[in-house]
Write a protein that holds these residues in place. Structure first.
Motif, PDB file in Angstrom:
ATOM      1  N   TYR A 181       0.834  -1.203   0.000  1.00  0.00           N
ATOM      2  CA  TYR A 181       0.000   0.000   0.000  1.00  0.00           C
ATOM      3  C   TYR A 181       0.873   1.259   0.000  1.00  0.00           C
ATOM      4  CZ  TYR A 181      -3.503  -3.429   1.487  1.00  0.00           C
ATOM      5  OH  TYR A 181      -4.333  -4.535   1.573  1.00  0.00           O
ATOM      6  N   PRO A 182       1.727   1.440  -0.984  1.00  0.00           N
ATOM      7  CA  PRO A 182       2.663   2.577  -0.964  1.00  0.00           C
ATOM      8  C   PRO A 182       1.952   3.925  -0.994  1.00  0.00           C
ATOM      9  CG  PRO A 182       2.688   1.477  -3.103  1.00  0.00           C
ATOM     10  CD  PRO A 182       1.937   0.590  -2.175  1.00  0.00           C
ATOM     11  N   GLU A 183       0.875   4.028  -1.773  1.00  0.00           N
ATOM     12  CA  GLU A 183       0.160   5.307  -1.858  1.00  0.00           C
ATOM     13  C   GLU A 183      -0.534   5.636  -0.545  1.00  0.00           C
ATOM     14  OE1 GLU A 183       0.210   7.634  -4.237  1.00  0.00           O
ATOM     15  OE2 GLU A 183       1.792   6.365  -5.070  1.00  0.00           O
ATOM     16  N   GLU A 184      -1.109   4.613   0.079  1.00  0.00           N
ATOM     17  CA  GLU A 184      -1.815   4.831   1.343  1.00  0.00           C
ATOM     18  C   GLU A 184      -0.850   5.220   2.463  1.00  0.00           C
ATOM     19  OE1 GLU A 184      -4.446   2.499  -1.281  1.00  0.00           O
ATOM     20  OE2 GLU A 184      -2.325   2.406  -0.760  1.00  0.00           O
ATOM     21  N   VAL A 185       0.351   4.664   2.426  1.00  0.00           N
ATOM     22  CA  VAL A 185       1.372   5.067   3.402  1.00  0.00           C
ATOM     23  C   VAL A 185       1.802   6.510   3.124  1.00  0.00           C
ATOM     24  CG1 VAL A 185       3.723   4.649   4.214  1.00  0.00           C
ATOM     25  CG2 VAL A 185       2.183   2.719   3.828  1.00  0.00           C
ATOM     26  N   LYS A 186       1.969   6.827   1.863  1.00  0.00           N
ATOM     27  CA  LYS A 186       2.418   8.165   1.471  1.00  0.00           C
ATOM     28  C   LYS A 186       1.396   9.233   1.828  1.00  0.00           C
ATOM     29  CE  LYS A 186       4.184  10.709  -2.560  1.00  0.00           C
ATOM     30  NZ  LYS A 186       4.486  10.613  -4.017  1.00  0.00           N
ATOM     31  N   ASN A 187       0.090   8.939   1.606  1.00  0.00           N
ATOM     32  CA  ASN A 187      -0.939   9.960   1.859  1.00  0.00           C
ATOM     33  C   ASN A 187      -1.478   9.937   3.286  1.00  0.00           C
ATOM     34  OD1 ASN A 187      -2.944   7.920   2.023  1.00  0.00           O
ATOM     35  ND2 ASN A 187      -3.478   8.120  -0.154  1.00  0.00           N
ATOM     36  N   GLY A 188      -0.946   9.053   4.123  1.00  0.00           N
ATOM     37  CA  GLY A 188      -1.319   9.049   5.536  1.00  0.00           C
ATOM     38  C   GLY A 188      -2.508   8.182   5.883  1.00  0.00           C
ATOM     39  N   LYS A 189      -3.030   7.436   4.915  1.00  0.00           N
ATOM     40  CA  LYS A 189      -4.136   6.540   5.224  1.00  0.00           C
ATOM     41  C   LYS A 189      -3.647   5.406   6.131  1.00  0.00           C
ATOM     42  CE  LYS A 189      -8.242   4.813   2.879  1.00  0.00           C
ATOM     43  NZ  LYS A 189      -8.901   4.552   1.567  1.00  0.00           N
ATOM     44  N   ILE A 190      -2.389   5.024   5.941  1.00  0.00           N
ATOM     45  CA  ILE A 190      -1.706   4.119   6.874  1.00  0.00           C
ATOM     46  C   ILE A 190      -0.463   4.875   7.353  1.00  0.00           C
ATOM     47  CG2 ILE A 190      -0.697   1.837   7.253  1.00  0.00           C
ATOM     48  CD1 ILE A 190      -2.168   0.807   4.846  1.00  0.00           C
ATOM     49  N   PRO A 191      -0.595   5.654   8.410  1.00  0.00           N
ATOM     50  CA  PRO A 191       0.470   6.600   8.777  1.00  0.00           C
ATOM     51  C   PRO A 191       1.699   5.988   9.463  1.00  0.00           C
ATOM     52  CG  PRO A 191      -1.380   6.778  10.294  1.00  0.00           C
ATOM     53  CD  PRO A 191      -1.817   5.834   9.209  1.00  0.00           C
ATOM     54  N   ILE A 192       1.557   4.805  10.037  1.00  0.00           N
ATOM     55  CA  ILE A 192       2.632   4.127  10.790  1.00  0.00           C
ATOM     56  C   ILE A 192       3.266   5.059  11.832  1.00  0.00           C
ATOM     57  CG2 ILE A 192       4.555   2.498  10.623  1.00  0.00           C
ATOM     58  CD1 ILE A 192       4.127   2.306   7.655  1.00  0.00           C
ATOM     59  N   PRO A 193       2.466   5.587  12.762  1.00  0.00           N
ATOM     60  CA  PRO A 193       3.024   6.491  13.776  1.00  0.00           C
ATOM     61  C   PRO A 193       3.632   5.778  14.976  1.00  0.00           C
ATOM     62  CG  PRO A 193       0.673   6.316  14.064  1.00  0.00           C
ATOM     63  CD  PRO A 193       1.018   5.442  12.880  1.00  0.00           C
ATOM     64  N   GLY A 194       3.381   4.477  15.090  1.00  0.00           N
ATOM     65  CA  GLY A 194       3.888   3.735  16.244  1.00  0.00           C
ATOM     66  C   GLY A 194       4.949   2.736  15.843  1.00  0.00           C
ATOM     67  N   SER A 195       5.219   1.821  16.744  1.00  0.00           N
ATOM     68  CA  SER A 195       6.202   0.773  16.477  1.00  0.00           C
ATOM     69  C   SER A 195       5.842  -0.448  17.304  1.00  0.00           C
ATOM     70  CB  SER A 195       7.615   1.247  16.811  1.00  0.00           C
ATOM     71  OG  SER A 195       7.718   1.561  18.193  1.00  0.00           O
ATOM     72  N   ALA A 196       6.432  -1.569  16.935  1.00  0.00           N
ATOM     73  CA  ALA A 196       6.202  -2.808  17.667  1.00  0.00           C
ATOM     74  C   ALA A 196       7.533  -3.486  17.946  1.00  0.00           C
ATOM     75  CB  ALA A 196       5.302  -3.737  16.852  1.00  0.00           C
ATOM     76  N   VAL A 197       7.550  -4.298  18.983  1.00  0.00           N
ATOM     77  CA  VAL A 197       8.736  -5.073  19.339  1.00  0.00           C
ATOM     78  C   VAL A 197       8.311  -6.526  19.493  1.00  0.00           C
ATOM     79  CG1 VAL A 197      10.618  -5.402  20.991  1.00  0.00           C
ATOM     80  CG2 VAL A 197       9.730  -3.092  20.541  1.00  0.00           C
ATOM     81  N   THR A 198       9.045  -7.426  18.862  1.00  0.00           N
ATOM     82  CA  THR A 198       8.685  -8.840  18.859  1.00  0.00           C
ATOM     83  C   THR A 198       9.235  -9.568  20.079  1.00  0.00           C
ATOM     84  OG1 THR A 198       8.663  -8.882  16.446  1.00  0.00           O
ATOM     85  CG2 THR A 198       8.858 -11.003  17.566  1.00  0.00           C
ATOM     86  N   LEU A 199       8.360 -10.334  20.717  1.00  0.00           N
ATOM     87  CA  LEU A 199       8.777 -11.286  21.736  1.00  0.00           C
ATOM     88  C   LEU A 199       8.757 -12.659  21.063  1.00  0.00           C
ATOM     89  CD1 LEU A 199       9.457 -11.985  24.697  1.00  0.00           C
ATOM     90  CD2 LEU A 199       7.006 -12.277  25.092  1.00  0.00           C
TER      91      LEU A 199
END
Length: 368
Positions: A314-332
């Motif tokens: 979803y490159p366009e959606e990430v670029k236009n903020g529809k999927i903003p990815i403002p957080g992060s995750a850490v794997t256990l």
């Protein structure tokens, strides 16, 4: 083979897993009686895409069970049924004693099955979390240290399988202990209760299957907005859309670094298929079976890779903020064996993590 036109009682039908199981059962040719607690839950299911046709044909019917903690709660609901799939279970967001509620629900199901002589099999929705000590949810757990170390230590580390069991003997406090610990403990004790029931009731007229999924990812057609979409396991991908941390679930301040989250994941479609396939007493023979339902074992995917997956698909959606990815995750990192599930129950490999993320994120991004 199971009678594909037989009537199946399904509890928890308005929930994420429950509705998917209803859909799968209907698509497989079963008739479904959905037990719900309220009229609005029944309306929500009925108004979902393609459900009205099943209602009109008589393949889907409903019964309201307002108090599912009563021992006789499902007696009327089970009449005429050949199978029961018990998905309903208290969630961490619910108030009160989740352990008592989970045990009462199982007790009611067993009572209904005992008094309904047409019942051939009962399928319970457990959790892979029910097979783990609560301490194993943290990086400091010895087995987790070994898995994270890699190499020979990872190879020698213990793996969860469908026969793994743990005791949950610590008394919890409603005021002090986290709702997540209450939830996981309720799942553990509910599973252990099923084990005890099987041991004490060898002459019962029905067989039993436990389905133990990991974090379930994918679309939920009954969710109308992101808040509802995050009510279940899809919250584990919430950081793609909001600055969400999972610290609060573990009783850790949001001021602290993100708490790692165990990485047993599975697509909702595989979970639904596992439940419905478990009804087939020839495909899944035996009086008592257990299955772990989690993809990409034995070590699983990295939560962090979900960001790259959505950027790829979803490159366009990430670029236009529809999927903003403002957080992060850490794997256990965890370790499990779900091979028998693929071979015996599904007959195919699990849907991979990439597809889980693509389907879940693609659905979530379009919710208001």
């Amino acid at each position: 083979m199971s009678d594909k036109s037989a009537l199946v009682l399904i509890t928890g039908g308005s929930g994420f897993i429950g509705f998917a199981v209803i859909q799968q059962a209907l698509q497989s040719g079963y008739h479904v009686r959905a037990a719900v607690r309220r009229q609005d839950a029944m309306d929500n299911i009925t108004n979902a895409p393609n459900m009205q046709a099943y209602v009109s044909s008589g393949a889907l019917s409903f019964i309201i069970v307002a108090d599912n903690t009563s021992k006789t709660a499902y007696h009327e609901a089970a009449k005429g049924c050949s199978y029961i799939i018990h998905v309903a279970s208290p969630l961490p967001t619910q108030p009160g004693d989740l352990i008592a509620a989970a045990i009462a629900g199982n007790t009611a199901i067993f009572s209904a099955a005992e008094t309904t002589k047409t019942i051939k099999r009962v399928v319970f929705t457990g959790s892979i979390g029910a097979l783990k000590e609560y301490a194993s949810q943290f990086p400091s757990y010895p087995n987790n240290i070994a898995i994270a170390a890699g190499g020979d230590q990872r190879t020698a580390a213990s793996a969860i399988n469908a026969q793994t069991r743990v005791a949950a003997t610590r008394t919890l406090d409603l005021e002090k202990d986290t709702r997540f610990e209450w939830y996981l403990t309720s799942k553990t004790l509910a599973t252990n209760m099923v084990d005890d029931y099987v041991e004490k009731n060898s002459s019962r007229h029905f067989s039993i299957v436990n389905i133990h999924p990991g974090f379930v990812l994918g679309p939920h057609p009954l969710a109308h907005n992101k808040q509802e979409g995050f009510n279940g396991s899809n919250i584990t991908l919430g950081w793609l859309f909001a600055p969400i941390k999972f610290n609060m679930f573990y009783g850790v301040s949001d001021d602290e670094p993100p708490v790692p989250v165990s990485n047993e994941t599975v697509h909702i479609n595989d979970v639904a298929e596992a439940h419905v396939n478990a009804l087939d007493c020839e495909k899944v023979p035996g009086s008592y079976k257990n299955y772990v339902v989690a993809a990409e074992g034995p070590y699983g995917p990295a939560w962090e890779s979900a960001a790259d997956i959505v950027k790829k698909h979803y490159p366009e959606e990430v670029k236009n903020g529809k999927i903003p990815i403002p957080g992060s995750a850490v794997t256990l990192w965890s370790k499990w064996d779900a091979g028998p599930t693929e071979k015996e129950l599904l007959g195919h490999s699990f849907i991979p993590f990439e597809k889980q993320v693509v389907d879940a994120a693609g659905w979530l991004m379009n919710l208001p």
